[in-house]
Design a protein around this motif. Structure first.
Motif, mmCIF file in Angstrom:
data_model
loop_
_atom_site.group_PDB
_atom_site.id
_atom_site.type_symbol
_atom_site.label_atom_id
_atom_site.label_comp_id
_atom_site.label_asym_id
_atom_site.label_seq_id
_atom_site.Cartn_x
_atom_site.Cartn_y
_atom_site.Cartn_z
ATOM 1 N N HIS A 122 0.852 -1.196 0.000
ATOM 2 C CA HIS A 122 0.000 0.000 0.000
ATOM 3 C C HIS A 122 0.878 1.233 0.000
ATOM 4 C CE1 HIS A 122 -2.671 -3.205 1.478
ATOM 5 N NE2 HIS A 122 -3.611 -2.532 0.821
ATOM 6 N N ARG B 60 -12.761 2.012 2.145
ATOM 7 C CA ARG B 60 -12.830 0.685 1.538
ATOM 8 C C ARG B 60 -14.264 0.147 1.548
ATOM 9 N NH1 ARG B 60 -8.571 -2.861 2.249
ATOM 10 N NH2 ARG B 60 -10.048 -4.226 3.310
ATOM 11 N N GLY C 167 -8.193 2.982 4.627
ATOM 12 C CA GLY C 167 -6.912 2.335 4.342
ATOM 13 C C GLY C 167 -6.217 3.086 3.223
ATOM 14 N N PHE C 168 -5.043 2.620 2.876
ATOM 15 C CA PHE C 168 -4.299 3.220 1.775
ATOM 16 C C PHE C 168 -4.585 2.444 0.497
ATOM 17 C CE2 PHE C 168 -1.911 4.506 5.530
ATOM 18 C CZ PHE C 168 -1.724 5.856 5.272
ATOM 19 N N GLY D 251 -3.835 0.222 -2.720
ATOM 20 C CA GLY D 251 -2.880 -0.872 -2.895
ATOM 21 C C GLY D 251 -3.599 -2.175 -2.671
ATOM 22 N N GLY D 252 -2.853 -3.277 -2.584
ATOM 23 C CA GLY D 252 -3.508 -4.560 -2.355
ATOM 24 C C GLY D 252 -2.555 -5.730 -2.409
ATOM 25 N N PHE D 253 -3.126 -6.915 -2.563
ATOM 26 C CA PHE D 253 -2.329 -8.147 -2.581
ATOM 27 C C PHE D 253 -1.453 -8.198 -3.829
ATOM 28 C CE2 PHE D 253 -5.923 -9.723 0.097
ATOM 29 C CZ PHE D 253 -5.153 -10.102 1.191
ATOM 30 N N GLU E 278 -2.290 -2.650 -8.694
ATOM 31 C CA GLU E 278 -3.394 -2.350 -7.771
ATOM 32 C C GLU E 278 -3.823 -0.884 -7.884
ATOM 33 O OE1 GLU E 278 -5.405 -3.935 -5.728
ATOM 34 O OE2 GLU E 278 -4.583 -5.935 -6.035
ATOM 35 N N GLU F 154 -7.472 0.538 -8.645
ATOM 36 C CA GLU F 154 -8.209 1.276 -7.609
ATOM 37 C C GLU F 154 -8.281 2.778 -7.871
ATOM 38 O OE1 GLU F 154 -7.204 -1.912 -4.036
ATOM 39 O OE2 GLU F 154 -6.718 0.189 -3.730
ATOM 40 N N GLU G 291 -14.401 -2.414 -4.685
ATOM 41 C CA GLU G 291 -13.514 -2.476 -3.519
ATOM 42 C C GLU G 291 -13.347 -1.120 -2.859
ATOM 43 O OE1 GLU G 291 -10.476 -5.520 -5.603
ATOM 44 O OE2 GLU G 291 -9.568 -4.051 -4.265
ATOM 45 N N VAL H 212 -8.140 -0.122 8.611
ATOM 46 C CA VAL H 212 -7.838 -1.534 8.342
ATOM 47 C C VAL H 212 -6.407 -1.842 8.785
ATOM 48 C CG1 VAL H 212 -7.015 -1.097 5.980
ATOM 49 C CG2 VAL H 212 -7.928 -3.345 6.575
ATOM 50 N N ASN I 118 -2.890 -2.224 10.130
ATOM 51 C CA ASN I 118 -2.176 -1.199 10.899
ATOM 52 C C ASN I 118 -2.046 0.102 10.106
ATOM 53 O OD1 ASN I 118 -0.343 -2.068 9.084
ATOM 54 N ND2 ASN I 118 1.317 -2.421 10.531
ATOM 55 N N ALA I 119 -3.081 0.407 9.301
ATOM 56 C CA ALA I 119 -3.054 1.619 8.481
ATOM 57 C C ALA I 119 -2.976 2.885 9.336
ATOM 58 C CB ALA I 119 -4.271 1.669 7.565
ATOM 59 N N GLN J 114 0.568 3.286 10.196
ATOM 60 C CA GLN J 114 1.325 3.719 9.004
ATOM 61 C C GLN J 114 1.121 5.210 8.762
ATOM 62 O OE1 GLN J 114 -0.366 0.863 6.254
ATOM 63 N NE2 GLN J 114 1.486 -0.385 6.260
HETATM 64 P P1 GTP Z 1 -8.985 -7.764 -3.126
HETATM 65 O O1 GTP Z 1 -8.766 -7.615 -4.577
HETATM 66 O O2 GTP Z 1 -10.419 -7.596 -2.689
HETATM 67 O O3 GTP Z 1 -8.348 -8.958 -2.559
HETATM 68 O O4 GTP Z 1 -8.297 -6.496 -2.395
HETATM 69 P P2 GTP Z 1 -6.829 -5.931 -2.574
HETATM 70 O O5 GTP Z 1 -5.979 -6.819 -3.399
HETATM 71 O O6 GTP Z 1 -6.968 -4.516 -2.992
HETATM 72 O O7 GTP Z 1 -6.280 -6.006 -1.079
HETATM 73 P P3 GTP Z 1 -6.437 -4.990 0.117
HETATM 74 O O8 GTP Z 1 -6.135 -3.592 -0.309
HETATM 75 O O9 GTP Z 1 -7.726 -5.231 0.792
HETATM 76 O O10 GTP Z 1 -5.211 -5.402 1.057
HETATM 77 C C1 GTP Z 1 -4.981 -6.742 1.417
HETATM 78 C C2 GTP Z 1 -4.932 -6.875 2.917
HETATM 79 O O11 GTP Z 1 -3.966 -5.984 3.446
HETATM 80 C C3 GTP Z 1 -6.254 -6.492 3.592
HETATM 81 O O12 GTP Z 1 -7.067 -7.618 3.753
HETATM 82 C C4 GTP Z 1 -5.810 -5.932 4.907
HETATM 83 O O13 GTP Z 1 -5.602 -6.973 5.845
HETATM 84 C C5 GTP Z 1 -4.464 -5.340 4.598
HETATM 85 N N1 GTP Z 1 -4.570 -3.903 4.305
HETATM 86 C C6 GTP Z 1 -5.416 -3.261 3.479
HETATM 87 N N2 GTP Z 1 -5.176 -1.935 3.439
HETATM 88 C C7 GTP Z 1 -4.148 -1.727 4.266
HETATM 89 C C8 GTP Z 1 -3.441 -0.570 4.654
HETATM 90 O O14 GTP Z 1 -3.696 0.571 4.262
HETATM 91 N N3 GTP Z 1 -2.435 -0.760 5.512
HETATM 92 C C9 GTP Z 1 -2.123 -1.994 5.988
HETATM 93 N N4 GTP Z 1 -1.103 -2.098 6.828
HETATM 94 N N5 GTP Z 1 -2.755 -3.098 5.660
HETATM 95 C C10 GTP Z 1 -3.762 -2.971 4.813
#
Ligand code: GTP
Ligand code: MN
Ligand code: MN
Ligand code: MN
Ligand code: MN
Length: 207
Positions: A22, A54, A60-61, A63-65, A80, A84, A146, A173, A175-176, A179
């Motif tokens: 993120h 979200r 949250g920030f 970004g993602g998986f 990501e 997004e 999302e 979400v 530890n955002a 962060q």
């Molecule tokens: P999907 O496509 O729905 O899987 O979402 P994504 O790929 O965009 O993933 P997401 O942004 O939800 O982030 C993945 C995981 O990281 C989440 O399930 C949270 O546990 C964690 N997460 C999400 N946003 C943040 C953030 O801003 N900071 C931190 N530290 N963790 C985050």
């Protein structure tokens, strides 16, 4: 350093971990809050750090998986951000701030692979940030799915304890929140004493 913190190399060496990246996008701006000059910003320019609401109602920030068998951390984060925010970004290794194990959320998660979250910051031009704010609600494929919307983080404090303190009292979400706080300090976006006060007020608001 916060507990659970890892070096980038240690984090990448964890096969069997899931990874998510993120980023906090931010810029300086000469735009004035409410169209006037708030006294505390005569010297300090207002900044526009970006977070998002979200789908789960948490802040949250963007970004993602990231799938490390298919993409690098930075390429995955770029993908990501395109999904997004609707804007293609080049995130570089030098934008990486830290990596850490995500806090364990529920007992069920103890059997699933551990999640490592990687955090980045990127300073942009004000025009680029404004373009992101527009694209995020027009061309971004994840808008309304999302991501419900981008929000600016208010860095000012009002006399009544609003502004940053109110923002910090919301739910984040993972530890955002940490962060965000860490970045505001590290980049000198908010003075330590001011941040401490806002945090203390936010805890009172929550209680
Ligand atoms: P999907 O496509 O729905 O899987 O979402 P994504 O790929 O965009 O993933 P997401 O942004 O939800 O982030 C993945 C995981 O990281 C989440 O399930 C949270 O546990 C964690 N997460 C999400 N946003 C943040 C953030 O801003 N900071 C931190 N530290 N963790 C985050
Ligand atoms: Mn996503
Ligand atoms: Mn995401
Ligand atoms: Mn994803
Ligand atoms: Mn997705």
């Amino acid at each position: 350093m916060a507990s659970g913190q890892l070096s980038r190399a240690e984090a990448l060496a964890c096969s069997g971990c899931r990874h998510a990246c993120h980023v906090m996008l931010y810029c300086d701006t000469n735009t004035l809050l409410f169209g006037s000059i708030p006294i505390r910003h005569i010297v300090l320019p207002l900044l526009l750090p970006q977070m998002q609401m979200r789908f789960d109602g948490l802040l949250g920030f963007p970004g993602g998986f990231v799938n490390l068998s298919e993409e690098s951390l930075e390429a995955g984060l770029g993908r990501e951000l395109l999904e997004e925010l609707g804007v293609a970004f080049q995130i570089l290794e030098e934008d990486h701030v830290d990596s850490c194990f995500a806090p364990a959320s529920s007992p069920a998660s103890s059997t699933s692979p551990r999640l490592i979250t990687h955090f980045y910051t990127k300073k942009m031009e004000e025009g680029q940030i404004r373009a992101v704010e527009t694209a995020a609600v027009t061309t971004a494929t994840d808008h309304g799915q999302e991501v419900l919307g981008m929000v600016r983080v208010p860095l000012h404090s009002t006399k009544g304890g609003g502004g940053l303190a109110s923002f910090l009292s919301h739910s984040f979400v993972g530890n955002a929140r940490f962060q965000l706080l860490h970045t505001l300090l590290r980049l000198h976006l908010v003075a330590p004493e001011e941040l401490r006060e806002a945090l203390a007020r936010s805890l009172k608001i929550q209680a």
